[in-house]
Design a protein around this motif. Structure first.
Motif, short mmCIF file in Angstrom:
data_model
loop_
_atom_site.label_atom_id
_atom_site.label_comp_id
_atom_site.label_asym_id
_atom_site.label_seq_id
_atom_site.Cartn_x
_atom_site.Cartn_y
_atom_site.Cartn_z
N LEU A 108 5.78 6.22 -4.52
CA LEU A 108 4.65 6.64 -5.33
C LEU A 108 3.33 6.31 -4.62
O LEU A 108 2.39 7.11 -4.65
CB LEU A 108 4.69 5.96 -6.70
CG LEU A 108 3.50 6.25 -7.64
CD1 LEU A 108 3.30 7.75 -7.84
CD2 LEU A 108 3.68 5.53 -8.97
N GLY A 109 3.27 5.17 -3.98
CA GLY A 109 2.08 4.83 -3.21
C GLY A 109 1.78 5.88 -2.16
O GLY A 109 0.62 6.29 -1.98
N ARG A 110 2.80 6.36 -1.50
CA ARG A 110 2.63 7.41 -0.48
C ARG A 110 2.12 8.71 -1.12
O ARG A 110 1.22 9.35 -0.58
CB ARG A 110 3.96 7.67 0.23
CG ARG A 110 3.86 8.72 1.34
CD ARG A 110 5.17 8.90 2.08
NE ARG A 110 6.23 9.43 1.22
CZ ARG A 110 7.27 8.74 0.77
NH1 ARG A 110 7.41 7.47 1.10
NH2 ARG A 110 8.18 9.30 -0.01
N LEU A 111 2.67 9.06 -2.27
CA LEU A 111 2.24 10.29 -2.95
C LEU A 111 0.79 10.19 -3.42
O LEU A 111 0.03 11.16 -3.34
CB LEU A 111 3.16 10.58 -4.14
CG LEU A 111 4.57 11.05 -3.80
CD1 LEU A 111 5.43 11.10 -5.06
CD2 LEU A 111 4.53 12.41 -3.12
N VAL A 146 -6.80 4.93 -0.22
CA VAL A 146 -6.01 4.23 -1.23
C VAL A 146 -5.60 2.88 -0.63
O VAL A 146 -4.94 2.82 0.41
CB VAL A 146 -4.76 5.04 -1.63
CG1 VAL A 146 -3.83 4.20 -2.51
CG2 VAL A 146 -5.18 6.31 -2.36
N ILE A 147 -6.03 1.81 -1.28
CA ILE A 147 -5.77 0.45 -0.82
C ILE A 147 -4.64 -0.13 -1.64
O ILE A 147 -4.77 -0.30 -2.86
CB ILE A 147 -7.03 -0.43 -0.94
CG1 ILE A 147 -8.26 0.27 -0.36
CG2 ILE A 147 -6.79 -1.78 -0.26
CD1 ILE A 147 -8.15 0.64 1.09
N GLY A 148 -3.54 -0.42 -1.01
CA GLY A 148 -2.37 -0.89 -1.73
C GLY A 148 -2.30 -2.40 -1.86
O GLY A 148 -2.73 -3.14 -0.98
N ILE A 149 -1.75 -2.83 -3.00
CA ILE A 149 -1.35 -4.22 -3.18
C ILE A 149 -0.02 -4.16 -3.92
O ILE A 149 0.05 -3.97 -5.13
CB ILE A 149 -2.42 -5.06 -3.92
CG1 ILE A 149 -1.90 -6.48 -4.19
CG2 ILE A 149 -2.92 -4.39 -5.19
CD1 ILE A 149 -2.98 -7.46 -4.63
N GLY A 181 3.54 -0.36 -1.09
CA GLY A 181 4.20 0.13 0.12
C GLY A 181 3.26 0.27 1.30
O GLY A 181 2.06 0.00 1.21
N VAL A 182 3.82 0.72 2.41
CA VAL A 182 3.08 0.77 3.67
C VAL A 182 2.36 2.09 3.89
O VAL A 182 1.42 2.17 4.69
CB VAL A 182 4.03 0.48 4.86
CG1 VAL A 182 4.98 1.67 5.09
CG2 VAL A 182 3.27 0.15 6.13
#
Length: 290
Positions: free
Chosen positions: A191-194, A203-206, A209-210
């Motif tokens: 979902l992070g990738r999408l 989009v900054i993830g915590i 995912g990578v």
């Protein structure tokens, strides 16, 4: 890494160039200066200070004045990165006018470069109004700690297709409202990738995912200073809490045994000065007794 002062355009350009963005939290001058020296792109003065600095139970107890106080301290040591101030709970939930005023206070009194607030579609109009007022906004979706209770606790979000689609819709709404970047917390890596592929802003993830445009972690988590719990998405790059405890314990042992301070850590006084001081004290005692 950007060599000069990081600006909003630099953050946007990073995604176009495929350059990953690095973001950490800081709450005081020492951590602000260390983040600066380490070469991160963005520093978040987050309401996570509630737990990791102030010992509170949740982020909802943080006030605007607390955030302003900590932004000032971070700003003194953090010159190059983009400094983002977190909008605390109920500082933007009561209406657009309140949101603009409070965001302005973070900028004017605290000195941050941008603000961050939680919420997607439901807060798009608030984001749009703050941006129109000339204040850069970073969004925050997925797991939103200020309203974690309504989400079922600190749990992964977007497990099923419907929930995942809602988070993508949140991201698109924030982009349309003018947010320059979006933090996405605790969602499945696919979902992070999408999400990252569905919007043009970084989009900054915590815990996303990578395959997003950058990462953010709470510094006290990643260096082992916070001991209550370690979230699944946190990698501890070191664990300095035991080292600090041992240093304080050793100091205590040396104080109790008079091993500290030695002459190396003491100031000296010449023999002549000591003799003169003793003579002066003796004369004084004699006058008092006489």
């Amino acid at each position: 890494m950007i060599d000069s002062k990081v600006g909003i355009l630099d953050i946007l350009q990073a995604k176009k160039e495929g350059r990953k963005l690095v973001m950490v939290t800081a709450y005081d001058y020492p951590f602000g200066s260390m983040a600066d020296e380490a070469g991160v792109d963005m520093v978040l003065v987050g309401d996570s200070l509630a737990m990791v600095v102030l010992g509170l139970n949740s982020t909802v107890q943080v006030t605007l004045e607390m955030i302003i106080h900590h932004i000032k301290a971070v700003r003194r040591g953090c010159k190059r990165p983009l400094v983002v101030g977190d909008m605390p709970f109920m500082s933007y939930n009561t209406g657009i006018r309140d949101a603009i005023i409070n965001a302005g206070r973070l900028m004017k009194e605290g000195g941050c470069d941008a603000i961050k607030l939680e919420g997607g579609v439901d807060f798009a109009l608030v984001v749009e109004a703050i941006v129109k007022a000339g204040i850069p906004v970073q969004g925050h979706i997925g797991l939103t700690p200020q309203t974690a209770g309504a989400l079922g606790g600190f749990k992964m979000q977007g497990k099923d297709a419907a929930a995942a689609r809602k988070i993508i819709d949140d991201a698109k709404a924030l982009e349309a409202a003018g947010a320059f970047s979006i933090v996405v917390e605790a969602v499945p890596a696919p979902l992070g990738r999408l999400i990252a592929g569905s919007v043009a802003v970084p989009v900054i993830g915590i815990g996303a995912g990578v395959d997003v445009d950058g990462q953010v972690l709470v510094t006290h988590d990643m260096v082992g200073l916070f001991d209550r719990f370690v979230p699944k998405f946190v990698k501890q790059y070191t664990n300095i809490r035991p080292t600090i405890i041992e240093a304080i314990r050793t100091y205590g042992d040396e104080v109790r045994s008079s091993a500290f301070p030695t002459l190396k850590y003491s100031f000296g006084m010449s023999d002549e000065a000591q003799t003169e001081l003793r003579r002066s004290l003796a004369n004084q005692d004699g006058q008092v007794n006489g």
